[in-house]
Structures are given as structure tokens and as C-alpha cells.
Design a protein around this motif. Sequence first.
Motif, PDB file in Angstrom:
ATOM      1  N   ILE A  87     -30.210  -5.224  18.604  1.00 14.93           N
ATOM      2  CA  ILE A  87     -30.386  -4.100  17.684  1.00 14.93           C
ATOM      3  C   ILE A  87     -29.600  -2.934  18.262  1.00 14.93           C
ATOM      4  CG2 ILE A  87     -32.029  -2.516  16.629  1.00 14.93           C
ATOM      5  CD1 ILE A  87     -34.180  -4.690  17.073  1.00 14.93           C
ATOM      6  N   ARG A  88     -28.684  -2.395  17.485  1.00 15.24           N
ATOM      7  CA  ARG A  88     -27.786  -1.343  17.977  1.00 15.24           C
ATOM      8  C   ARG A  88     -28.256   0.004  17.451  1.00 15.24           C
ATOM      9  NH1 ARG A  88     -23.125  -4.861  15.301  1.00 15.24           N
ATOM     10  NH2 ARG A  88     -24.779  -4.703  13.738  1.00 15.24           N
ATOM     11  N   VAL A  89     -28.611   0.894  18.386  1.00 16.77           N
ATOM     12  CA  VAL A  89     -29.217   2.181  18.046  1.00 16.77           C
ATOM     13  C   VAL A  89     -28.298   3.311  18.497  1.00 16.77           C
ATOM     14  CG1 VAL A  89     -31.242   3.683  18.320  1.00 16.77           C
ATOM     15  CG2 VAL A  89     -31.518   1.182  18.364  1.00 16.77           C
ATOM     16  N   VAL A  90     -28.047   4.250  17.599  1.00 12.48           N
ATOM     17  CA  VAL A  90     -27.236   5.429  17.909  1.00 12.48           C
ATOM     18  C   VAL A  90     -28.071   6.676  17.625  1.00 12.48           C
ATOM     19  CG1 VAL A  90     -25.198   6.775  17.264  1.00 12.48           C
ATOM     20  CG2 VAL A  90     -25.061   4.280  17.366  1.00 12.48           C
ATOM     21  N   GLY A  91     -28.065   7.607  18.550  1.00  3.37           N
ATOM     22  CA  GLY A  91     -28.730   8.891  18.334  1.00  3.37           C
ATOM     23  C   GLY A  91     -27.703  10.002  18.249  1.00  3.37           C
ATOM     24  N   ILE A  92     -27.885  10.909  17.306  1.00  5.77           N
ATOM     25  CA  ILE A  92     -27.015  12.077  17.186  1.00  5.77           C
ATOM     26  C   ILE A  92     -27.904  13.280  16.903  1.00  5.77           C
ATOM     27  CG2 ILE A  92     -26.543  11.565  14.742  1.00  5.77           C
ATOM     28  CD1 ILE A  92     -23.780  12.903  15.181  1.00  5.77           C
ATOM     29  N   GLY A  93     -27.704  14.353  17.673  1.00  5.64           N
ATOM     30  CA  GLY A  93     -28.585  15.484  17.460  1.00  5.64           C
ATOM     31  C   GLY A  93     -28.340  16.628  18.422  1.00  5.64           C
ATOM     32  N   GLU A  94     -29.326  17.513  18.453  1.00  7.37           N
ATOM     33  CA  GLU A  94     -29.245  18.726  19.266  1.00  7.37           C
ATOM     34  C   GLU A  94     -29.750  18.427  20.675  1.00  7.37           C
ATOM     35  OE1 GLU A  94     -31.384  21.339  16.705  1.00  7.37           O
ATOM     36  OE2 GLU A  94     -33.309  20.351  17.028  1.00  7.37           O
ATOM     37  N   SER A  95     -30.351  19.409  21.344  1.00  4.73           N
ATOM     38  CA  SER A  95     -30.704  19.262  22.750  1.00  4.73           C
ATOM     39  C   SER A  95     -31.724  18.165  23.005  1.00  4.73           C
ATOM     40  CB  SER A  95     -31.229  20.588  23.297  1.00  4.73           C
ATOM     41  OG  SER A  95     -32.323  21.057  22.524  1.00  4.73           O
ATOM     42  N   SER A  96     -32.551  17.834  22.019  1.00  8.97           N
ATOM     43  CA  SER A  96     -33.509  16.752  22.221  1.00  8.97           C
ATOM     44  C   SER A  96     -32.800  15.423  22.459  1.00  8.97           C
ATOM     45  CB  SER A  96     -34.456  16.643  21.021  1.00  8.97           C
ATOM     46  OG  SER A  96     -33.735  16.473  19.818  1.00  8.97           O
ATOM     47  N   VAL A  97     -31.659  15.222  21.829  1.00 10.91           N
ATOM     48  CA  VAL A  97     -30.902  13.990  22.013  1.00 10.91           C
ATOM     49  C   VAL A  97     -30.155  14.001  23.342  1.00 10.91           C
ATOM     50  CG1 VAL A  97     -29.012  12.579  21.092  1.00 10.91           C
ATOM     51  CG2 VAL A  97     -30.738  13.531  19.551  1.00 10.91           C
ATOM     52  N   SER A  98     -29.671  15.151  23.757  1.00  9.28           N
ATOM     53  CA  SER A  98     -28.992  15.218  25.059  1.00  9.28           C
ATOM     54  C   SER A  98     -29.972  15.288  26.216  1.00  9.28           C
ATOM     55  CB  SER A  98     -28.029  16.409  25.108  1.00  9.28           C
ATOM     56  OG  SER A  98     -28.701  17.624  24.910  1.00  9.28           O
ATOM     57  N   GLY A  99     -31.268  15.419  25.915  1.00 12.96           N
ATOM     58  CA  GLY A  99     -32.283  15.320  26.963  1.00 12.96           C
ATOM     59  C   GLY A  99     -32.468  16.567  27.791  1.00 12.96           C
ATOM     60  N   VAL A 100     -32.245  17.741  27.206  1.00 16.43           N
ATOM     61  CA  VAL A 100     -32.521  18.974  27.938  1.00 16.43           C
ATOM     62  C   VAL A 100     -34.010  19.016  28.298  1.00 16.43           C
ATOM     63  CG1 VAL A 100     -32.606  21.492  27.778  1.00 16.43           C
ATOM     64  CG2 VAL A 100     -30.641  20.241  26.848  1.00 16.43           C
ATOM     65  N   GLY A 101     -34.295  19.251  29.565  1.00 21.99           N
ATOM     66  CA  GLY A 101     -35.673  19.261  30.044  1.00 21.99           C
ATOM     67  C   GLY A 101     -36.125  17.949  30.650  1.00 21.99           C
ATOM     68  N   LEU A 102     -35.271  16.913  30.593  1.00 25.18           N
ATOM     69  CA  LEU A 102     -35.591  15.616  31.169  1.00 25.18           C
ATOM     70  C   LEU A 102     -34.713  15.348  32.391  1.00 25.18           C
ATOM     71  CD1 LEU A 102     -35.791  13.438  27.922  1.00 25.18           C
ATOM     72  CD2 LEU A 102     -37.657  14.619  29.110  1.00 25.18           C
ATOM     73  N   SER A 103     -35.151  14.394  33.210  1.00 25.59           N
ATOM     74  CA  SER A 103     -34.377  14.047  34.405  1.00 25.59           C
ATOM     75  C   SER A 103     -33.263  13.061  34.096  1.00 25.59           C
ATOM     76  CB  SER A 103     -35.303  13.451  35.476  1.00 25.59           C
ATOM     77  OG  SER A 103     -36.282  14.382  35.878  1.00 25.59           O
ATOM     78  N   ARG A 104     -33.550  12.070  33.237  1.00 30.17           N
ATOM     79  CA  ARG A 104     -32.603  10.983  32.998  1.00 30.17           C
ATOM     80  C   ARG A 104     -32.441  10.733  31.509  1.00 30.17           C
ATOM     81  NH1 ARG A 104     -31.665   6.947  36.708  1.00 30.17           N
ATOM     82  NH2 ARG A 104     -31.926   5.401  35.031  1.00 30.17           N
ATOM     83  N   GLY A 105     -31.244  10.266  31.137  1.00 34.92           N
ATOM     84  CA  GLY A 105     -30.966   9.976  29.749  1.00 34.92           C
ATOM     85  C   GLY A 105     -31.790   8.844  29.179  1.00 34.92           C
ATOM     86  N   ILE A 157     -30.388   7.561  14.530  1.00 35.95           N
ATOM     87  CA  ILE A 157     -31.413   8.597  14.613  1.00 35.95           C
ATOM     88  C   ILE A 157     -30.712   9.941  14.511  1.00 35.95           C
ATOM     89  CG2 ILE A 157     -33.222   9.622  16.040  1.00 35.95           C
ATOM     90  CD1 ILE A 157     -33.320   6.876  17.528  1.00 35.95           C
ATOM     91  N   VAL A 158     -31.146  10.772  13.582  1.00 40.00           N
ATOM     92  CA  VAL A 158     -30.551  12.094  13.362  1.00 40.00           C
ATOM     93  C   VAL A 158     -31.616  13.139  13.683  1.00 40.00           C
ATOM     94  CG1 VAL A 158     -29.534  13.653  11.662  1.00 40.00           C
ATOM     95  CG2 VAL A 158     -28.995  11.206  11.590  1.00 40.00           C
ATOM     96  N   ALA A 159     -31.361  13.994  14.660  1.00 39.21           N
ATOM     97  CA  ALA A 159     -32.390  14.926  15.127  1.00 39.21           C
ATOM     98  C   ALA A 159     -31.830  16.348  15.226  1.00 39.21           C
ATOM     99  CB  ALA A 159     -32.931  14.485  16.488  1.00 39.21           C
ATOM    100  N   PHE A 160     -32.109  17.144  14.199  1.00 39.58           N
ATOM    101  CA  PHE A 160     -31.670  18.537  14.147  1.00 39.58           C
ATOM    102  C   PHE A 160     -32.788  19.389  13.543  1.00 39.58           C
ATOM    103  CE2 PHE A 160     -27.689  16.153  14.047  1.00 39.58           C
ATOM    104  CZ  PHE A 160     -26.912  16.854  14.958  1.00 39.58           C
ATOM    105  N   GLY A 161     -32.553  20.689  13.504  1.00 34.62           N
ATOM    106  CA  GLY A 161     -33.466  21.582  12.809  1.00 34.62           C
ATOM    107  C   GLY A 161     -33.801  22.846  13.558  1.00 34.62           C
ATOM    108  N   VAL A 162     -34.007  22.752  14.869  1.00 40.85           N
ATOM    109  CA  VAL A 162     -34.397  23.943  15.628  1.00 40.85           C
ATOM    110  C   VAL A 162     -33.318  25.015  15.555  1.00 40.85           C
ATOM    111  CG1 VAL A 162     -34.832  24.835  17.942  1.00 40.85           C
ATOM    112  CG2 VAL A 162     -35.995  22.762  17.178  1.00 40.85           C
TER     113      VAL A 162
END
Length: 279
Positions: A87-105, A157-162
Motif C-alpha cells: 500500500i503506497r501512502v503519500v502525505g502532503i501538508g503543513e508542519s504536521s506533515v513535516s513533523g514539527v515538534g517530533l523527534s523523528r519522521g 493524505i492532505v493536511a492543511f488549514g492552520v
Amino acid sequence: MSRWCAGRFAQGLVSGGAHATCSINGRGAACAPRTISRSTVVTGLAGSLALLPLAWAQGSATRRRVPQLPAANLPHDGKVPGVGEPIRVVGIGESSVSGVGLSRGDETVTAVTARALARHTGRPAVWRACGLSGATVRDALQRLVPSLAPEPADLVIVAFGVNDATSYRSPSAFADDLTELVTAARNRVGEAAVVVGGVAPLECFPALPWPLRSILGWRSVALQAAADRLAGRLPRLVVERFSAPLQPDLFAPDGFHPNSQAHSLWGEKIAVLALPLMT
């Protein structure tokens, strides 16, 4: 502030019907449809416009006060073992997708969703993501979509809005931008199923002072209502919603970005929403 796409890091600036309501904190009900009244949206937009000078002043002060956290470290793509076709999953979005606030992707929503899908189906999963901290949907169209690897995907996965809420993007323009982004992404990865992440309820963000959190909360409600209409425009697409307030223990130390627990809960919910679209 950072951008990373398909495992490459670079410098740069988050129902089976019309929508689904899911509790990210695990304390709400299971997925169930919910509506936002037009009067609520109109009243909130009017109030936010009337209080724009106050929002600008408080927002400027908040940006100076809140610490700037980096994006997550590698990996920014990965594989989950299983049997059969991946199953091939792609995420595109704002800082939640780049993992701001997390240690690892591999703690981010894209990775969690891939692991959940592999667990539910027994199939392997591969994931990659493209995130830009501070991005609106319009920014992503110009700077992220061209960076998507032109490879087939099963789920986007599309994650925007903030950032669209804080920049006072109009609801109709937000919906149009999302439609254009999904279409452009599918032009690169094929006719994948799409889950549009819910617009985060800014009234719950600990970093935001009152009344700024209420003002931006009104904006996020209006953007969510606009995003809900995408399911009627585009096939194989579901729009998520948050059904319960975000608790303080789901935020990173800056009080603005989701922590690993929030990403874990969020990814599990997105996987549940995606499964019916992928059968």
C-alpha cells in the motif's frame, strides 16, 4: 522552518460520505457525520473580520513568544513489512506533515497511517511525505506539488488549514485551493484515494491567548465547513473532522504543534477512514 519531500530535506518556510467526524484524542465517539450550521459560520467570520486588528496584534506577540521548533529528523519515508502488494501512502501538508515538534519522521501522521493500514490488511506499506512548515494550500501548490515524486500511490493524505486560518484565507478560496491541490497531486501519483485531514480547532491551542484563540477558532470552523464540500466535487475522497476538543497533553512543548501521541491517534483515524476507499 523546513521542507522535506520524498525523503529529501531542504530549507523552506497540519465518513464514507460527505465527511467524517473522528475523535483524535480517543475520548469521543466513533466516526459519525456532523454538520456545521451556516449561521455559525457566517457569525464567526463576521466576528473574526471585525476583530482583525486585535488578532493581528496578538498574533504578532504570540509569534515572538512561542519557541520555533524544528521539523522531525530522518527518516522521511519508509517501509512496513507484510504480504502481497504494498500500500503506497503519500502525505502532503503543513508542519504536521513535516513533523514539527517530533523527534523523528517515522512518528508523523503519514508513517503512522502506513503502519495502521499494514496492520489492518496484512499487506506491506510504503510511505513518503512532503511537508512545509508555515504553508497554506496555495503555497503547497506552488512549492510542494512539483516536488512530489511522479510514482503511483494508493492513498494521499492532505493536511492543511492552520496557516490558511491564521492568514485569513477565505473559505471559498480554501476549498478551491484544496480541489486544485488534490487534482494536481493525482496528476503526479495517479487516481489515489484521498483523505483530507480535519482543520485543527485553533480554539484548543494552548499557545494562543484569549481572545485570539476564539477568533482563529471561528476561522477554522469556517474552513472546515468549506472543506466538507470537497467530497461532492471529487471522487474517492473523504474529509475528516475533529469530534472532540484537543486536550493539552496532545501538544508539543510549544503548545501549537501536535506531539507524537496526537500523531499516533490521528494516523489511526485516517487509516480507518481510508480503508473503505481502497477496497
